[in-house]
Design an enzyme around this catalytic site. Sequence first.
Site, PDB file in Angstrom:
ATOM      1  N   LYS A  18       0.847  -1.216   0.000  1.00  0.00           N
ATOM      2  CA  LYS A  18       0.000   0.000   0.000  1.00  0.00           C
ATOM      3  C   LYS A  18       0.865   1.243   0.000  1.00  0.00           C
ATOM      4  O   LYS A  18       2.032   1.233   0.407  1.00  0.00           O
ATOM      5  CB  LYS A  18      -0.945   0.010   1.213  1.00  0.00           C
ATOM      6  CG  LYS A  18      -0.252   0.048   2.596  1.00  0.00           C
ATOM      7  CD  LYS A  18       0.174   1.433   3.067  1.00  0.00           C
ATOM      8  CE  LYS A  18       0.953   1.380   4.378  1.00  0.00           C
ATOM      9  NZ  LYS A  18       1.689   2.596   4.678  1.00  0.00           N
ATOM     10  N   GLY A 111       7.664   1.255   4.411  1.00  0.00           N
ATOM     11  CA  GLY A 111       6.501   2.140   4.490  1.00  0.00           C
ATOM     12  C   GLY A 111       5.369   1.699   3.579  1.00  0.00           C
ATOM     13  O   GLY A 111       4.456   2.465   3.282  1.00  0.00           O
ATOM     14  N   ALA A 113       3.720  -1.439   4.159  1.00  0.00           N
ATOM     15  CA  ALA A 113       2.971  -2.475   4.895  1.00  0.00           C
ATOM     16  C   ALA A 113       3.342  -3.892   4.457  1.00  0.00           C
ATOM     17  O   ALA A 113       2.485  -4.787   4.449  1.00  0.00           O
ATOM     18  CB  ALA A 113       1.464  -2.246   4.778  1.00  0.00           C
ATOM     19  N   GLY A 115       5.107  -6.283   5.947  1.00  0.00           N
ATOM     20  CA  GLY A 115       4.878  -7.282   7.004  1.00  0.00           C
ATOM     21  C   GLY A 115       3.386  -7.487   7.236  1.00  0.00           C
ATOM     22  O   GLY A 115       2.908  -8.621   7.343  1.00  0.00           O
ATOM     23  N   SER A 116       2.643  -6.388   7.283  1.00  0.00           N
ATOM     24  CA  SER A 116       1.194  -6.480   7.486  1.00  0.00           C
ATOM     25  C   SER A 116       0.536  -7.236   6.346  1.00  0.00           C
ATOM     26  O   SER A 116      -0.415  -7.988   6.553  1.00  0.00           O
ATOM     27  CB  SER A 116       0.596  -5.075   7.577  1.00  0.00           C
ATOM     28  OG  SER A 116       1.148  -4.375   8.652  1.00  0.00           O
ATOM     29  N   ALA A 117       1.040  -7.032   5.123  1.00  0.00           N
ATOM     30  CA  ALA A 117       0.497  -7.745   3.962  1.00  0.00           C
ATOM     31  C   ALA A 117       0.672  -9.249   4.142  1.00  0.00           C
ATOM     32  O   ALA A 117      -0.247 -10.033   3.879  1.00  0.00           O
ATOM     33  CB  ALA A 117       1.206  -7.272   2.688  1.00  0.00           C
ATOM     34  N   ASP A 149      -1.992  -1.924  10.011  1.00  0.00           N
ATOM     35  CA  ASP A 149      -2.229  -1.931   8.562  1.00  0.00           C
ATOM     36  C   ASP A 149      -2.821  -3.241   8.050  1.00  0.00           C
ATOM     37  O   ASP A 149      -3.147  -3.344   6.859  1.00  0.00           O
ATOM     38  CB  ASP A 149      -0.912  -1.685   7.806  1.00  0.00           C
ATOM     39  CG  ASP A 149      -0.374  -0.272   8.009  1.00  0.00           C
ATOM     40  OD1 ASP A 149      -1.168   0.628   8.325  1.00  0.00           O
ATOM     41  OD2 ASP A 149       0.853  -0.095   7.834  1.00  0.00           O
TER      42      ASP A 149
HETATM   43  O1  C5P Z   1       0.539  -1.765  14.400  1.00  0.00           O
HETATM   44  P1  C5P Z   1       1.973  -1.914  13.967  1.00  0.00           P
HETATM   45  O2  C5P Z   1       2.689  -2.981  14.743  1.00  0.00           O
HETATM   46  O3  C5P Z   1       2.122  -2.080  12.504  1.00  0.00           O
HETATM   47  O4  C5P Z   1       2.671  -0.533  14.338  1.00  0.00           O
HETATM   48  C1  C5P Z   1       4.079  -0.426  14.384  1.00  0.00           C
HETATM   49  C2  C5P Z   1       4.465   0.762  15.255  1.00  0.00           C
HETATM   50  O5  C5P Z   1       4.135   1.971  14.587  1.00  0.00           O
HETATM   51  C3  C5P Z   1       3.767   0.851  16.591  1.00  0.00           C
HETATM   52  O6  C5P Z   1       4.433   0.097  17.559  1.00  0.00           O
HETATM   53  C4  C5P Z   1       3.845   2.340  16.879  1.00  0.00           C
HETATM   54  O7  C5P Z   1       5.125   2.685  17.362  1.00  0.00           O
HETATM   55  C5  C5P Z   1       3.714   2.959  15.504  1.00  0.00           C
HETATM   56  N1  C5P Z   1       2.330   3.350  15.185  1.00  0.00           N
HETATM   57  C6  C5P Z   1       1.783   4.452  15.833  1.00  0.00           C
HETATM   58  N2  C5P Z   1       0.488   4.831  15.562  1.00  0.00           N
HETATM   59  C7  C5P Z   1      -0.243   4.159  14.645  1.00  0.00           C
HETATM   60  C8  C5P Z   1       0.301   3.048  13.942  1.00  0.00           C
HETATM   61  C9  C5P Z   1       1.599   2.669  14.251  1.00  0.00           C
HETATM   62  O8  C5P Z   1       2.439   5.085  16.678  1.00  0.00           O
HETATM   63  N3  C5P Z   1      -1.497   4.555  14.399  1.00  0.00           N
END
Ligand code: C5P
Length: 308
Positions: A18, A111, A113, A115-117, A149
């Site tokens: 994304k 940037g 996503a 890993g999320s994908a 994500d």
């Molecule tokens: O949810 P995910 O593990 O992908 O997020 C990675 C990191 O990005 C979180 O630990 C946080 O530090 C930051 N993050 C954030 N606010 C969000 C999404 C991500 O601070 N809305």
Amino acid sequence: MASTLLEAAEVRVRVPGKINLALKSGPRQPDGYHRLATVFQAVSIFDEVEADWAGPGKFSVAVFGGQAHQVPAGEDNIAVRAAMLLARIHGAGRDLGVELTIRKQIPVAGGMAGGSADAAAALLACSVLWDLDLSPEELLDLGAQLGADVPFCLMGGTALGTGRGDQVVPVLSRGSYHWVLAFSEAELSTPKVFAEFDTMPPPEGPLQVPRELLNALVGGDVMALGRALVNDLQPAAISLRPELADLLGVGAERGAVAGLISGSGPTVAFLTDSEAAAVELSLQIGQTGLCREVQAVVGPVPGARLLA
Ligand code: C5P
């Protein structure tokens, strides 16, 4: 071997990366996350995740692709965590296990996503392999537990994300957009970019996606979309990687409609007004030596989908 004739022998899922067309961020909340108002668009760069039966309680992953060595290969891999979460919540009393294979093209820590994908694809692949019959809402809910994500990676298309970015609804979008993605040599850690954002003066204005951007998408208006692109994390990403400003400048000089850093970066996305312009710009940016790789892509594309 847990497989029977009734169960799928293997399941393959394709999942896109994304970019964020808008990323507005509020301050850090007590839970450590930032409240976001974002517009995601899924673009045509894909990882593929294959799920094969493994013995009860066995969860493993093998990763292939140019950046495979940068991806964890054990239970800290987010796709493995997705499979384990799914087995725990929806597979109680069954002897589930899975061998995952990930073929990566989405940049690692880019940037986009990536890993999320893979987590989204693993959720879908394992739910089919194990015949768990989950609703889309149940998958989205599991996705949100794994990462902000992940729900969008299941959904794809163009979507508005609120909350942590994990509350997603589709937005109207007409036509296709031609992007050039410039992948950096260096990675950027999302938590570090948010931490840098926290040290900077907060962005002005309300925490909402610009109305002009949503209108541009409804109208399929490339120039208006270019004017409305916004990323509150861009100054933080440039502060950590100043060379990204040079890359953005090159795109502007060479005819991009607009350019912005994707999410927390360091991938830079340039909008162009045609497929031919995207191919031409990708050649020109590739020649500058300012990035590891350049790819012309199109968006929106669907989210995680089964491959026949
Ligand atoms: O949810 P995910 O593990 O992908 O997020 C990675 C990191 O990005 C979180 O630990 C946080 O530090 C930051 N993050 C954030 N606010 C969000 C999404 C991500 O601070 N809305």
